[in-house]
Design an enzyme around this catalytic site. Structure first.
Site, PDB file in Angstrom:
ATOM      1  N   GLY A  86       0.823  -1.198   0.000  1.00 34.99           N
ATOM      2  CA  GLY A  86       0.000   0.000   0.000  1.00 34.99           C
ATOM      3  C   GLY A  86       0.857   1.247   0.000  1.00 34.99           C
ATOM      4  O   GLY A  86       1.410   1.615   1.035  1.00 34.99           O
ATOM      5  N   VAL A  98       0.067   7.086   4.161  1.00 33.47           N
ATOM      6  CA  VAL A  98       0.636   6.485   5.367  1.00 33.47           C
ATOM      7  C   VAL A  98       1.737   5.490   5.009  1.00 33.47           C
ATOM      8  O   VAL A  98       2.794   5.462   5.650  1.00 33.47           O
ATOM      9  CB  VAL A  98      -0.467   5.795   6.204  1.00 33.47           C
ATOM     10  CG1 VAL A  98       0.145   4.990   7.346  1.00 33.47           C
ATOM     11  CG2 VAL A  98      -1.429   6.839   6.769  1.00 33.47           C
ATOM     12  N   ASN A 103      -7.205   2.394   8.982  1.00 29.77           N
ATOM     13  CA  ASN A 103      -8.369   2.868   9.724  1.00 29.77           C
ATOM     14  C   ASN A 103      -9.417   1.765   9.803  1.00 29.77           C
ATOM     15  O   ASN A 103      -9.417   0.825   9.005  1.00 29.77           O
ATOM     16  CB  ASN A 103      -8.978   4.098   9.044  1.00 29.77           C
ATOM     17  CG  ASN A 103      -8.319   5.388   9.489  1.00 29.77           C
ATOM     18  OD1 ASN A 103      -7.734   5.471  10.566  1.00 29.77           O
ATOM     19  ND2 ASN A 103      -8.402   6.409   8.653  1.00 29.77           N
ATOM     20  N   LYS A 155      -9.488   4.483  18.694  1.00 33.64           N
ATOM     21  CA  LYS A 155      -9.344   5.157  17.399  1.00 33.64           C
ATOM     22  C   LYS A 155     -10.641   5.051  16.607  1.00 33.64           C
ATOM     23  O   LYS A 155     -11.058   6.003  15.926  1.00 33.64           O
ATOM     24  CB  LYS A 155      -8.186   4.536  16.616  1.00 33.64           C
ATOM     25  CG  LYS A 155      -7.961   5.132  15.232  1.00 33.64           C
ATOM     26  CD  LYS A 155      -7.422   6.553  15.304  1.00 33.64           C
ATOM     27  CE  LYS A 155      -7.138   7.119  13.908  1.00 33.64           C
ATOM     28  NZ  LYS A 155      -6.021   6.429  13.224  1.00 33.64           N
ATOM     29  N   ASN A 188     -15.905  10.949  10.974  1.00 35.44           N
ATOM     30  CA  ASN A 188     -15.947  10.658   9.540  1.00 35.44           C
ATOM     31  C   ASN A 188     -17.338  10.724   8.915  1.00 35.44           C
ATOM     32  O   ASN A 188     -17.545  11.460   7.944  1.00 35.44           O
ATOM     33  CB  ASN A 188     -15.287   9.305   9.264  1.00 35.44           C
ATOM     34  CG  ASN A 188     -13.788   9.415   9.135  1.00 35.44           C
ATOM     35  OD1 ASN A 188     -13.263   9.717   8.073  1.00 35.44           O
ATOM     36  ND2 ASN A 188     -13.083   9.171  10.217  1.00 35.44           N
ATOM     37  N   ASN A 209     -13.883  19.289  10.127  1.00 34.90           N
ATOM     38  CA  ASN A 209     -14.011  18.641  11.436  1.00 34.90           C
ATOM     39  C   ASN A 209     -14.494  19.590  12.517  1.00 34.90           C
ATOM     40  O   ASN A 209     -15.285  19.222  13.389  1.00 34.90           O
ATOM     41  CB  ASN A 209     -12.671  18.026  11.851  1.00 34.90           C
ATOM     42  CG  ASN A 209     -12.225  16.898  10.945  1.00 34.90           C
ATOM     43  OD1 ASN A 209     -12.943  16.482  10.035  1.00 34.90           O
ATOM     44  ND2 ASN A 209     -11.025  16.404  11.170  1.00 34.90           N
ATOM     45  N   SER A 213     -11.064  11.957   6.011  1.00 37.10           N
ATOM     46  CA  SER A 213     -10.827  11.099   4.850  1.00 37.10           C
ATOM     47  C   SER A 213     -12.142  10.682   4.197  1.00 37.10           C
ATOM     48  O   SER A 213     -12.229  10.590   2.965  1.00 37.10           O
ATOM     49  CB  SER A 213     -10.033   9.862   5.270  1.00 37.10           C
ATOM     50  OG  SER A 213     -10.728   9.133   6.272  1.00 37.10           O
ATOM     51  N   GLU A 232     -14.673   3.949   3.867  1.00 33.35           N
ATOM     52  CA  GLU A 232     -14.426   2.866   4.824  1.00 33.35           C
ATOM     53  C   GLU A 232     -15.556   2.767   5.852  1.00 33.35           C
ATOM     54  O   GLU A 232     -15.352   2.266   6.951  1.00 33.35           O
ATOM     55  CB  GLU A 232     -13.089   3.091   5.523  1.00 33.35           C
ATOM     56  CG  GLU A 232     -11.893   2.943   4.592  1.00 33.35           C
ATOM     57  CD  GLU A 232     -10.565   3.208   5.276  1.00 33.35           C
ATOM     58  OE1 GLU A 232      -9.772   2.273   5.432  1.00 33.35           O
ATOM     59  OE2 GLU A 232     -10.321   4.380   5.654  1.00 33.35           O
TER      60      GLU A 232
END
Length: 311
Positions: free
Chosen positions: A11, A15, A111, A195, A203, A213, A265, A277
């Site tokens: 990936g 990150v 995540n 988290k 999100n 945010n 994200s 996600e």
């Protein structure tokens, strides 16, 4: 150069490239696993470090070269760090399991939650001694181009063992030495739930209301955020994870304040018509609730609304 690589990153997103840079600077032999046979050789990556408060000059990007490994050249790999999106983990990693040596350890760093439960049986630790670790990071990084990233913030990285053989002391120490503000924790799953709480609150709401945010600090969102966290704490408890609801509430609002001008994200995924996600965030809470015969209506509604928005 590739024969010496013993740490592979699956990936090459923001990150993944940041972790690669940190490991490279620490002197580790690290490379990316290519998506196909055409991706091999060397890749130049551009990294722009985080500017300090005292630095008023423009920070220059730092180019460096990273090996790209093909799936048939993984015999020397002893650690794979998986940095793809949560919904990509099984599809991306499963075909590689037969190519990776039996001593290879796998670290998931993404995540959301869920892939670890499906992956644990597949690594077959009884047969080959392979192990699975999990991690979470709040380091800020922006992908500006396919092979160009800019670090935007510091943050805590937590890593820990989950299943199978434990990560060797050599690689554990290497990760902690390379990644700033990182720690190895005895029980990683509660950290992932913490988290998850931040992601589950911020999100979907920023995606649905198309806001940064910081907007979530408005009183209009307080009851919904409370409902998300109430259900998450209840479900986690039935999964054997005890969470401090007051701590989670304070942490969510701390992140909202510290990232007030940022767009999540999921907000970005919706804006760019990409898959989100949501299944691995609010959807995971609902699936674990169902597994225990419970309901999580607030998270279920957000799950459904984001899924509809993403169609």
């Amino acid at each position: 150069m590739t024969h010496a690589v013993d740490i592979a990153i699956l990936g090459a997103g923001a990150v993944g490239q940041l972790i690669c840079r940190q490991l490279t600077v620490a002197g580790m032999n690290v490379g990316f696993i290519g998506r196909n046979a055409l991706e091999s050789g060397e890749q130049v990556v551009s990294f722009t470090p985080l500017a300090s408060a005292d630095d008023h000059q423009q920070i220059q990007a730092i180019p460096y070269s990273v090996p790209i490994l093909t799936a048939d050249a993984l015999d020397n790999i002893r650690l794979v760090i998986v940095c793809v999106k949560a919904y990509q983990v099984l599809d991306a990693l499963s075909p590689l399991l037969k190519q990776l040596p039996s001593q290879c350890h796998i670290l998931l760093l993404h995540n959301g939650m869920g892939p670890h439960l499906a992956l644990a049986p597949l690594i077959n630790p009884q047969a080959n001694g392979r192990g699975l670790s999990l991690g979470t990071t709040s380091q800020g990084v922006l992908r500006q181009a396919p092979w160009q990233i800019k670090q935007t913030g510091q943050g805590l990285t937590q890593l820990g063992h989950f299943a199978g053989a434990e990560l060797t002391e050599h690689y554990r120490n290497a990760l902690l030495a390379a990644i700033p503000s990182s720690e190895w924790v005895d029980t990683i799953v509660p950290c992932l739930w913490q988290k998850l709480a931040v992601n589950a609150a911020i999100n979907p709401l920023t995606a649905l209301y198309q806001c940064p945010n910081g907007k979530l600090a408005d009183p209009d969102f307080s009851e919904m955020i409370k409902g998300i966290l109430d259900e998450l704490v209840m479900v986690a408890a039935h999964d054997g994870v005890s969470l401090d609801q007051s701590f989670l509430h304070d942490r969510v609002y701390q992140v909202i304040r510290l990232t007030a001008g940022n767009f999540s994200s999921m907000h970005q995924d919706i804006a760019h018509q990409r898959r989100t996600e949501i299944d691995q965030i609010n959807g995971y809470i609902c699936e674990r609730a169902q597994a225990h015969g419970l309901s999580a209506p607030v998270n279920a509604e957000l799950w459904a609304r984001v899924k509809q928005l993403a169609v």
